[in-house]
Scaffold this active site. Structure first.
Site, mmCIF file in Angstrom:
data_model
loop_
_atom_site.group_PDB
_atom_site.id
_atom_site.type_symbol
_atom_site.label_atom_id
_atom_site.label_comp_id
_atom_site.label_asym_id
_atom_site.label_seq_id
_atom_site.Cartn_x
_atom_site.Cartn_y
_atom_site.Cartn_z
ATOM 1 N N ILE A 26 8.088 -55.406 -34.903
ATOM 2 C CA ILE A 26 7.047 -56.154 -35.612
ATOM 3 C C ILE A 26 7.096 -55.895 -37.121
ATOM 4 C CG2 ILE A 26 5.257 -54.379 -35.192
ATOM 5 C CD1 ILE A 26 3.311 -56.784 -34.847
ATOM 6 N N THR B 159 8.031 -52.348 -30.024
ATOM 7 C CA THR B 159 7.099 -53.481 -30.094
ATOM 8 C C THR B 159 7.029 -54.222 -28.756
ATOM 9 O OG1 THR B 159 7.568 -53.723 -32.445
ATOM 10 C CG2 THR B 159 6.612 -55.641 -31.309
ATOM 11 N N ALA C 246 4.608 -52.856 -26.134
ATOM 12 C CA ALA C 246 3.175 -52.647 -26.418
ATOM 13 C C ALA C 246 2.350 -53.400 -25.379
ATOM 14 C CB ALA C 246 2.834 -53.113 -27.821
ATOM 15 N N GLY D 28 -2.791 -54.043 -26.978
ATOM 16 C CA GLY D 28 -3.050 -55.113 -27.929
ATOM 17 C C GLY D 28 -3.101 -54.675 -29.372
ATOM 18 N N GLU E 265 -10.564 -49.867 -26.275
ATOM 19 C CA GLU E 265 -9.746 -48.701 -25.924
ATOM 20 C C GLU E 265 -10.388 -47.455 -26.513
ATOM 21 O OE1 GLU E 265 -5.593 -49.369 -26.836
ATOM 22 O OE2 GLU E 265 -5.649 -51.346 -25.931
ATOM 23 N N ASP F 42 15.745 -42.487 -36.088
ATOM 24 C CA ASP F 42 16.907 -42.573 -37.000
ATOM 25 C C ASP F 42 16.483 -42.700 -38.467
ATOM 26 O OD1 ASP F 42 18.180 -42.632 -34.573
ATOM 27 O OD2 ASP F 42 18.982 -44.659 -34.764
ATOM 28 N N HIS G 289 0.370 -40.170 -25.031
ATOM 29 C CA HIS G 289 -0.532 -41.121 -24.370
ATOM 30 C C HIS G 289 -1.022 -40.465 -23.091
ATOM 31 C CE1 HIS G 289 -2.233 -44.676 -22.596
ATOM 32 N NE2 HIS G 289 -2.008 -45.339 -23.711
ATOM 33 N N ARG H 27 -7.520 -40.373 -28.040
ATOM 34 C CA ARG H 27 -6.393 -39.962 -27.208
ATOM 35 C C ARG H 27 -6.075 -38.475 -27.205
ATOM 36 N NH1 ARG H 27 -2.113 -44.701 -28.202
ATOM 37 N NH2 ARG H 27 -3.496 -46.114 -27.107
ATOM 38 N N HIS I 157 4.302 -40.554 -27.121
ATOM 39 C CA HIS I 157 4.067 -41.991 -27.250
ATOM 40 C C HIS I 157 4.253 -42.506 -28.668
ATOM 41 C CE1 HIS I 157 2.208 -45.814 -26.215
ATOM 42 N NE2 HIS I 157 1.284 -45.667 -27.149
ATOM 43 N N ARG J 255 -3.705 -41.207 -34.299
ATOM 44 C CA ARG J 255 -3.857 -42.657 -34.459
ATOM 45 C C ARG J 255 -4.906 -43.224 -33.497
ATOM 46 N NH1 ARG J 255 -1.198 -47.274 -31.799
ATOM 47 N NH2 ARG J 255 -0.268 -45.705 -30.441
ATOM 48 N N SER K 50 -1.516 -49.566 -34.445
ATOM 49 C CA SER K 50 -0.132 -49.455 -34.904
ATOM 50 C C SER K 50 0.488 -50.829 -35.202
ATOM 51 C CB SER K 50 0.680 -48.735 -33.834
ATOM 52 O OG SER K 50 2.026 -48.901 -34.066
ATOM 53 N N LEU K 51 0.284 -51.765 -34.279
ATOM 54 C CA LEU K 51 0.813 -53.116 -34.511
ATOM 55 C C LEU K 51 0.158 -53.693 -35.766
ATOM 56 C CD1 LEU K 51 0.700 -54.376 -30.798
ATOM 57 C CD2 LEU K 51 2.750 -53.756 -32.091
HETATM 58 P P1 FAD Z 1 10.133 -50.940 -33.242
HETATM 59 O O1 FAD Z 1 9.405 -52.059 -32.651
HETATM 60 O O2 FAD Z 1 10.363 -49.757 -32.375
HETATM 61 O O3 FAD Z 1 11.552 -51.468 -33.753
HETATM 62 C C1 FAD Z 1 12.542 -50.555 -34.182
HETATM 63 C C2 FAD Z 1 13.790 -51.331 -34.578
HETATM 64 O O4 FAD Z 1 14.638 -50.494 -35.349
HETATM 65 C C3 FAD Z 1 14.639 -51.831 -33.421
HETATM 66 O O5 FAD Z 1 15.075 -53.143 -33.701
HETATM 67 C C4 FAD Z 1 15.862 -50.901 -33.426
HETATM 68 O O6 FAD Z 1 17.050 -51.488 -32.954
HETATM 69 C C5 FAD Z 1 15.980 -50.634 -34.915
HETATM 70 N N1 FAD Z 1 16.694 -49.404 -35.221
HETATM 71 C C6 FAD Z 1 16.278 -48.124 -35.043
HETATM 72 N N2 FAD Z 1 17.225 -47.273 -35.458
HETATM 73 C C7 FAD Z 1 18.273 -48.027 -35.896
HETATM 74 C C8 FAD Z 1 19.556 -47.727 -36.420
HETATM 75 N N3 FAD Z 1 19.992 -46.455 -36.568
HETATM 76 N N4 FAD Z 1 20.363 -48.751 -36.758
HETATM 77 C C9 FAD Z 1 19.958 -50.055 -36.595
HETATM 78 N N5 FAD Z 1 18.759 -50.388 -36.100
HETATM 79 C C10 FAD Z 1 17.933 -49.386 -35.753
HETATM 80 N N6 FAD Z 1 0.689 -50.078 -30.524
HETATM 81 C C11 FAD Z 1 -0.397 -50.864 -30.642
HETATM 82 O O7 FAD Z 1 -0.905 -51.061 -31.754
HETATM 83 N N7 FAD Z 1 -0.927 -51.459 -29.543
HETATM 84 C C12 FAD Z 1 -0.422 -51.289 -28.291
HETATM 85 O O8 FAD Z 1 -0.908 -51.857 -27.344
HETATM 86 C C13 FAD Z 1 0.703 -50.444 -28.148
HETATM 87 N N8 FAD Z 1 1.220 -50.205 -26.923
HETATM 88 C C14 FAD Z 1 2.365 -49.478 -26.821
HETATM 89 C C15 FAD Z 1 2.954 -49.311 -25.570
HETATM 90 C C16 FAD Z 1 4.162 -48.653 -25.445
HETATM 91 C C17 FAD Z 1 4.789 -48.479 -24.094
HETATM 92 C C18 FAD Z 1 4.788 -48.127 -26.603
HETATM 93 C C19 FAD Z 1 6.099 -47.408 -26.492
HETATM 94 C C20 FAD Z 1 4.190 -48.250 -27.842
HETATM 95 C C21 FAD Z 1 2.985 -48.923 -27.965
HETATM 96 N N9 FAD Z 1 2.366 -49.092 -29.197
HETATM 97 C C22 FAD Z 1 1.254 -49.866 -29.310
HETATM 98 C C23 FAD Z 1 3.015 -48.611 -30.414
HETATM 99 C C24 FAD Z 1 3.747 -49.790 -31.083
HETATM 100 O O9 FAD Z 1 4.312 -50.611 -30.086
HETATM 101 C C25 FAD Z 1 4.852 -49.324 -32.021
HETATM 102 O O10 FAD Z 1 4.372 -48.316 -32.855
HETATM 103 C C26 FAD Z 1 5.328 -50.483 -32.875
HETATM 104 O O11 FAD Z 1 5.691 -51.566 -32.071
HETATM 105 C C27 FAD Z 1 6.515 -50.056 -33.722
HETATM 106 O O12 FAD Z 1 7.041 -51.186 -34.352
HETATM 107 P P2 FAD Z 1 8.204 -51.024 -35.406
HETATM 108 O O13 FAD Z 1 8.521 -52.393 -35.893
HETATM 109 O O14 FAD Z 1 7.857 -49.990 -36.396
HETATM 110 O O15 FAD Z 1 9.448 -50.425 -34.578
HETATM 111 C C1 SIN Z 2 -2.109 -48.775 -24.713
HETATM 112 O O1 SIN Z 2 -2.054 -49.951 -24.384
HETATM 113 O O2 SIN Z 2 -2.770 -47.921 -24.131
HETATM 114 C C2 SIN Z 2 -1.328 -48.354 -25.909
HETATM 115 C C3 SIN Z 2 -2.067 -48.745 -27.099
HETATM 116 C C4 SIN Z 2 -1.514 -48.059 -28.302
HETATM 117 O O3 SIN Z 2 -0.600 -47.254 -28.207
HETATM 118 O O4 SIN Z 2 -2.058 -48.303 -29.380
#
Ligand code: FAD
Ligand code: SIN
Length: 531
Positions: free
Chosen positions: A12, A43, A46, A49, A115, A222, A243, A290, A351, A386, A391-392
């Site tokens: 995202i 992402t 997630a 929400g 939540e 990374d 979590h 949490r 998490h 957090r 986070s999103l």
């Molecule tokens: P990511 O979405 O993790 O993207 C990382 C990107 O970096 C990927 O494309 C990967 O390929 C690339 N990358 C990494 N290292 C390298 C490298 N060395 N070379 C090239 N590319 C690389 N947050 C909320 O707000 N609400 C939720 O409901 C929620 N639920 C969640 C549920 C789960 C199961 C998890 C795991 C997390 C959840 N979170 C939630 C947290 C949230 O999803 C993440 O913090 C957020 O999506 C991170 O987004 P990002 O764009 O920073 O990284």
């Molecule tokens: C969850 O859906 O419980 C995860 C939400 C988050 O990590 O913010």
């Protein structure tokens, strides 16, 4: 290869930035690179929400700000919290305009979930697969934009700075500058250089440092490790969020999440005797922040000698449950758990990384021409813990802010043409890849056993000693063998492990997610630990 804007990561954070930049500069080149396929991101997984003040009759910016500050346990940057909460709804409207769909009620109003730590219902969601829907909408939008090149299976090894031109770069160098990155092209297995005027790190979190995590394989920290190697600033790494409720399935990694929204809709945590124990720990019971819930579960498991507790949903309306949580319902059924008859076995899992690459309010890192946003960044929003679903929101707000700042900068920068090619002289094919896998398992074991939810000084000391050995062995391997993603990820995870332990050693108090039984009091000094 040369590109104006280089975006590392297709979650995202990276996609929000890339789309805005590409639309603003149709004549400039934007390159997005990812280490596997585009949608394999945190992402996508997630569930619960995205938080945002939506129903102004009941909710307010003030309440969302207060909830975020309370969860952050004194360490949030209040200015940043205000920015994210107030700018968040605009960013949510933008992703809705890209086509992301969030659930609505019978009246056609957005259905807002709740939540832990939230005083109001303010979480927009798409069933229990919100991230998948948001990632889909962003990638669909990306395909409509001509000047973005998306390169999958391209592993960034390191960011390029003056160090690669032969200059001495230390933590005290004031003008460390990023000129691009070295990547391992996984199509031809060559190391190539990509020069960029502006680079954005959106590389996500580091849950893979632990044995049990909700994070997918790509979450190996990374970006954080690269910035640390480049002598940039990293902060607050000791605040790893566990979590409370991942599905308990020994040996399965990553762990499947049971979203906190299930507790928001009435799910109750029970111990092995069936007792609803949360009321013994916090007045907010199952919807406490949490850190508190995860510690309570950890304590219950230790007291009873069990490896999990239960989430009881048997009293909940079946139709409503299936409507809101179809993915969880199916997953549980596939494991022989009918949530109307059986309680779900759950245990905490690593998490989210609250700390990361230190940035200012525009997403600028301590390295010039280098921005960071999303989970890899530490903006000051989360403090010591957090708030769920922030986070999103943060990723979109800061994707936008990085765009605003870098659009003013781009025309001031040029390419640094003197960067040398990667030097692989003297390296050979790795003899035994299994050594890398074994070291990664060892690392995860160390972090889970000694640097988990409850810490002590002696545990941290033991972790550091063991990490030192793993570090020495892995650096020797790195110097002598051809670079592979597995080796780079191991190296990065060891660095991240080191940063978590170092941060935890420096913090002589218990605050938020960092709980050390040798230092149970909060220190009067509010400080971020910068490494
Ligand atoms: P990511 O979405 O993790 O993207 C990382 C990107 O970096 C990927 O494309 C990967 O390929 C690339 N990358 C990494 N290292 C390298 C490298 N060395 N070379 C090239 N590319 C690389 N947050 C909320 O707000 N609400 C939720 O409901 C929620 N639920 C969640 C549920 C789960 C199961 C998890 C795991 C997390 C959840 N979170 C939630 C947290 C949230 O999803 C993440 O913090 C957020 O999506 C991170 O987004 P990002 O764009 O920073 O990284
Ligand atoms: C969850 O859906 O419980 C995860 C939400 C988050 O990590 O913010």
């Amino acid at each position: 290869m040369q590109t104006d804007f280089l975006v590392i990561g297709s979650g995202i954070a990276g996609l929000t930035y890339a789309l805005k930049t590409a639309k603003e500069f149709p004549d400039k080149k934007i390159t997005v690179i990812t280490k596997t396929q585009a949608d394999e991101t945190n992402t996508k997984y997630a569930q619960g929400g995205i938080a945002g003040v939506w129903d102004e009759a009941k909710d307010s910016y003030h309440k969302h700000i207060e909830d975020t500050l309370i969860a952050g346990d004194g360490l949030c940057n209040e200015h940043i919290v205000e920015i994210v909460v107030k700018e968040g709804p605009e960013r949510i409207k933008e992703i809705i305009a890209y086509g992301a769909e969030f659930d609505k009620d019978e009246k056609g109003e957005y259905s807002l979930g709740k939540e832990g730590g939230h005083s109001e219902n303010r979480i927009l969601h798409h069933k229990d697969v919100t991230g998948k829907e948001m990632e889909r909408a962003l990638l669909d939008e990306l395909r409509t934009v001509k000047n973005i090149e998306l390169i999958n299976h391209c592993f960034v090894v390191d960011i390029i700075t003056q160090h690669h031109l032969g200059y001495l770069v230390t933590k005290s160098t004031l003008d460390i500058t990023c000129y691009g990155v070295y990547v391992l092209n996984l199509h031809n297995h060559q190391i190539e250089k990509i020069l960029a005027k502006i680079t954005l790190l959106a590389t996500g979190g580091c849950g893979q440092a632990y044995r049990t995590t909700t994070n997918p394989r790509i979450a190996t920290g990374d970006g954080i490790a690269m910035v640390y190697r480049a002598k940039g600033k990293i902060e607050n790494m000791e605040f790893i969020q566990f979590h409370p409720t991942a599905l308990y399935e020994p040996g399965v990694s990553p762990s499947f999440l049971i979203t906190e929204a299930v507790r928001g809709d009435g799910g109750i945590l029970r111990n092995k005797n069936g007792e609803a124990f949360m009321e013994r720990y916090d007045a907010r019971k199952d919807l406490a922040p949490r850190d508190i819930v995860a510690r309570a579960i950890d304590n219950e498991m230790k007291r009873s000698g069990t490896e999990h507790v239960y989430l009881d949903c048997r009293h909940m309306d079946k139709e409503k449950f299936i409507h809101h949580f179809p993915n969880i319902y199916e997953k549980c059924l596939s494991r022989g758990i009918d949530i109307t008859q059986h309680m779900i076995p759950v245990a905490p899992a690593a998490h989210y990384s609250c700390g990361g690459i230190k940035t200012d309010e525009w997403g600028r890192t301590s390295v010039k021409h280098l921005y960071a946003c999303g989970e890899c960044a530490s903006t000051g929003l989360h403090g010591a813990n957090r708030l769920a679903s922030n986070s999103l929101l943060e990723a979109m707000v800061f994707g936008h802010r990085c765009f605003l700042d870098s659009k003013e900068e781009i025309n001031k920068h040029s390419f640094e043409e003197r960067i040398p090619d990667w030097n692989a002289t003297g390296t050979t094919e790795p003899g035994e890849m299994i050594l890398i896998t074994q070291s990664q398992k060892e690392l995860q074991q160390i972090m889970s056993d000694y640097v988990g939810i409850v810490r002590t000084d002696i545990r941290l000391e033991r972790a550091m000693k063991r990490l030192d050995l793993l570090f020495a062995e892995t650096e020797a391997l790195y110097r002598s063998t051809k670079v592979s993603p597995q080796l780079c990820e191991l190296r990065n995870l060891i660095t991240v492990g080191y940063l978590i332990v170092k941060g935890a050693e420096f913090r002589k108090e218990s605050r938020g997610l960092h709980y050390n039984t040798d230092h149970l009091q909060k220190s009067g000094l509010l400080q971020n630990i910068i490494l």
